[in-house]
Design a protein around this motif. Structure first.
Motif, PDB file in Angstrom:
ATOM      1  N   PRO A 169       0.816  -1.229   0.000  1.00 49.16           N
ATOM      2  CA  PRO A 169       0.000   0.000   0.000  1.00 49.16           C
ATOM      3  C   PRO A 169       0.842   1.269   0.000  1.00 49.16           C
ATOM      4  N   VAL A 170       2.059   1.194   0.535  1.00 51.12           N
ATOM      5  CA  VAL A 170       2.938   2.376   0.588  1.00 51.12           C
ATOM      6  C   VAL A 170       3.688   2.596  -0.718  1.00 51.12           C
TER       7      VAL A 170
ATOM      8  N   THR B  12      15.301  -0.254  -3.495  1.00 51.39           N
ATOM      9  CA  THR B  12      14.784   0.772  -4.388  1.00 51.39           C
ATOM     10  C   THR B  12      13.254   0.689  -4.402  1.00 51.39           C
ATOM     11  N   GLY B  13      12.602   1.698  -4.972  1.00 58.22           N
ATOM     12  CA  GLY B  13      11.154   1.682  -5.096  1.00 58.22           C
ATOM     13  C   GLY B  13      10.573   3.074  -5.173  1.00 58.22           C
ATOM     14  N   ASP B  14       9.229   3.145  -5.222  1.00 56.52           N
ATOM     15  CA  ASP B  14       8.547   4.443  -5.348  1.00 56.52           C
ATOM     16  C   ASP B  14       7.819   4.831  -4.063  1.00 56.52           C
ATOM     17  N   PHE B  15       8.262   4.277  -2.956  1.00 58.95           N
ATOM     18  CA  PHE B  15       7.690   4.584  -1.637  1.00 58.95           C
ATOM     19  C   PHE B  15       8.185   5.947  -1.152  1.00 58.95           C
ATOM     20  N   PHE B  16       7.557   6.460  -0.090  1.00 57.77           N
ATOM     21  CA  PHE B  16       7.972   7.721   0.517  1.00 57.77           C
ATOM     22  C   PHE B  16       8.476   7.444   1.935  1.00 57.77           C
ATOM     23  N   GLY B  17       9.632   7.963   2.276  1.00 57.91           N
ATOM     24  CA  GLY B  17      10.166   7.786   3.614  1.00 57.91           C
ATOM     25  C   GLY B  17      10.844   9.046   4.107  1.00 57.91           C
TER      26      GLY B  17
ATOM     27  N   ILE C 143      19.104   1.115   6.601  1.00 58.99           N
ATOM     28  CA  ILE C 143      18.590  -0.260   6.643  1.00 58.99           C
ATOM     29  C   ILE C 143      19.543  -1.194   5.904  1.00 58.99           C
ATOM     30  N   GLU C 144      20.038  -0.747   4.764  1.00 56.11           N
ATOM     31  CA  GLU C 144      20.997  -1.546   4.008  1.00 56.11           C
ATOM     32  C   GLU C 144      22.233  -1.856   4.849  1.00 56.11           C
ATOM     33  N   ALA C 145      22.731  -0.867   5.528  1.00 56.44           N
ATOM     34  CA  ALA C 145      23.924  -1.050   6.358  1.00 56.44           C
ATOM     35  C   ALA C 145      23.652  -2.018   7.501  1.00 56.44           C
TER      36      ALA C 145
ATOM     37  N   SER D 261       8.544   2.470   9.452  1.00 54.56           N
ATOM     38  CA  SER D 261       7.644   3.476   8.886  1.00 54.56           C
ATOM     39  C   SER D 261       8.392   4.776   8.568  1.00 54.56           C
ATOM     40  N   ASP D 262       9.536   4.986   9.234  1.00 50.03           N
ATOM     41  CA  ASP D 262      10.353   6.158   8.933  1.00 50.03           C
ATOM     42  C   ASP D 262      11.029   6.050   7.568  1.00 50.03           C
ATOM     43  N   TYR D 263      11.150   4.811   7.061  1.00 50.38           N
ATOM     44  CA  TYR D 263      11.895   4.572   5.821  1.00 50.38           C
ATOM     45  C   TYR D 263      10.980   4.246   4.630  1.00 50.38           C
TER      46      TYR D 263
END
Length: 350
Positions: free
Chosen positions: A270-271, A291-296, A303-305, A327-329
């Motif tokens: 949904p995000v 990657t993606g079209d989400f908003f954070g 997160i990757e690290a 939810s912050d990301y």
């Protein structure tokens, strides 16, 4: 030929790791004046070949839900589902006395074929086929593997009398979205059962009755009590326990042995759409790109690290992400949802 049964204090051992450790220990440390045979029956397990990538071979979420373990053997070949409804047999055969049995699966199966014929199985329907399979009426009832170590052929096969088809198909159906590697992938064959082809008087044989019969046929005796046995000593068991802990119950051996592979997952939440690409080395996340079209509000590089160096195992990934509010990301997505997606489980609906 000596019979070594996986029994401890008179009780059969069903733990897959212990069963494999018994064979491995005897293979390397116990040398008798004759060949050796091990019958074994395990709790539900997927046994993978030495050179396979576990992540390519199994449906881990299904296995977790159904208490199915995984164990890597020291011989090559493909993945096989084993349980306590079917018996398997392994052998240690002196290379100098084996009459070129190594690689000769037709010869390995000859005693099995003769034994099944005596139970009423039509010999015209039995055939050693392909590289290492035994088929009955065109369906696979056994797969074999072998190697040579310390002057002995180490060979084994399963015999399917009452296969659990649902577990077999589901556990050996990996659900990663996309995998790329050079691992040997199992060829999933049509699988059959021995029982329907037995003569009427043998249709109700239990797995233990079938096992005793096969032991007598393979050992050339009239009753299993006549078998020449080697009993594992306390010292043997101490070494077997150590080998079990260090190897067959060790995540690094069962999952982490494969050097490197990559996979990518994409899911629409949904995000927004989230895509994660992973490079996995020795079972641990070596590199990750989100990657993606989400908003954070925060950079996903954090997160990757956090994921780098973490074992590709659900509990480990959950622990690594525990300090973060995802939810912050990504917006409104839970850690459980994200990790289920990462592990290619069914993503919970939001």
């Amino acid at each position: 030929m000596y019979l070594i049964e996986p029994k401890r204090n008179g009780q059969w051992v069903y733990d897959p790791g212990v069963s494999m450790a018994i064979q491995d220990y005897v293979k390397d440390h116990i040398f008798l004046d004759d060949d050796v045979m091990f019958p074994y029956m395990m709790d539900p397990v997927v046994q993978i070949g030495k050179y396979q990538n576990a992540y390519e071979e199994v449906n881990q979420p299904y296995m977790d839900d159904h208490g199915i373990k995984i164990v890597r053997r020291v011989t090559g070949g493909g993945a096989v589902y084993l349980d306590d409804r079917n018996m398997s047999f392994c052998f240690l055969i002196d290379v100098n006395q084996s009459n070129d049995i190594f690689g000769n699966y037709k010869r390995l199966y000859e005693p099995v074929i003769e034994a099944l014929k005596k139970l009423g199985v039509d010999e015209n329907l039995l055939e050693q086929k392909g590289r290492n399979d035994l088929v009955l009426d065109g369906k696979k009832i056994s797969g074999a593997a072998m190697t040579v170590e310390k002057g002995r052929v180490y060979a084994g096969y399963s015999l399917l009398t009452d296969p659990n088809y649902e577990a077999m198909v589901s556990a050996l159906n990996p659900n990663m979205k996309k995998l790329e590697s050079h691992a040997i992938q199992s060829v999933r064959s049509r699988v059959g059962s021995i029982r329907p082809y037995l003569a009427p008087e043998y249709q109700n044989m239990t797995v233990w009755e079938f096992t005793d019969y096969m032991l007598c046929e393979l050992l050339g005796i009239d009753d299993v009590s006549e078998a020449k046995r080697y009993e594992l000593t306390k010292e043997d068991w101490a070494n077997i326990d150590q080998l079990t802990a260090e190897k067959y119950h060790n995540w690094d051996w069962n999952y982490g042995r494969f050097q490197q592979f990559e996979y990518k997952m994409t899911e629409r939440f949904p995000v927004g759409t989230i895509t994660v690409g992973l490079v996995v080395k020795q079972g641990k996340i070596a590199d990750v790109q989100i990657t993606g079209d989400f908003f954070g509000k925060k950079d996903t590089k954090e997160i990757e690290a956090a994921l780098k160096g973490v074992r590709l195992r659900k509990a480990d990934v959950l622990e690594a992400l525990q300090p973060f509010d995802l939810s912050d990301y990504f917006g409104n997505i839970s850690t459980e949802e994200f990790v289920s997606f990462l592990m290619s489980e069914k993503v919970p609906t939001t």
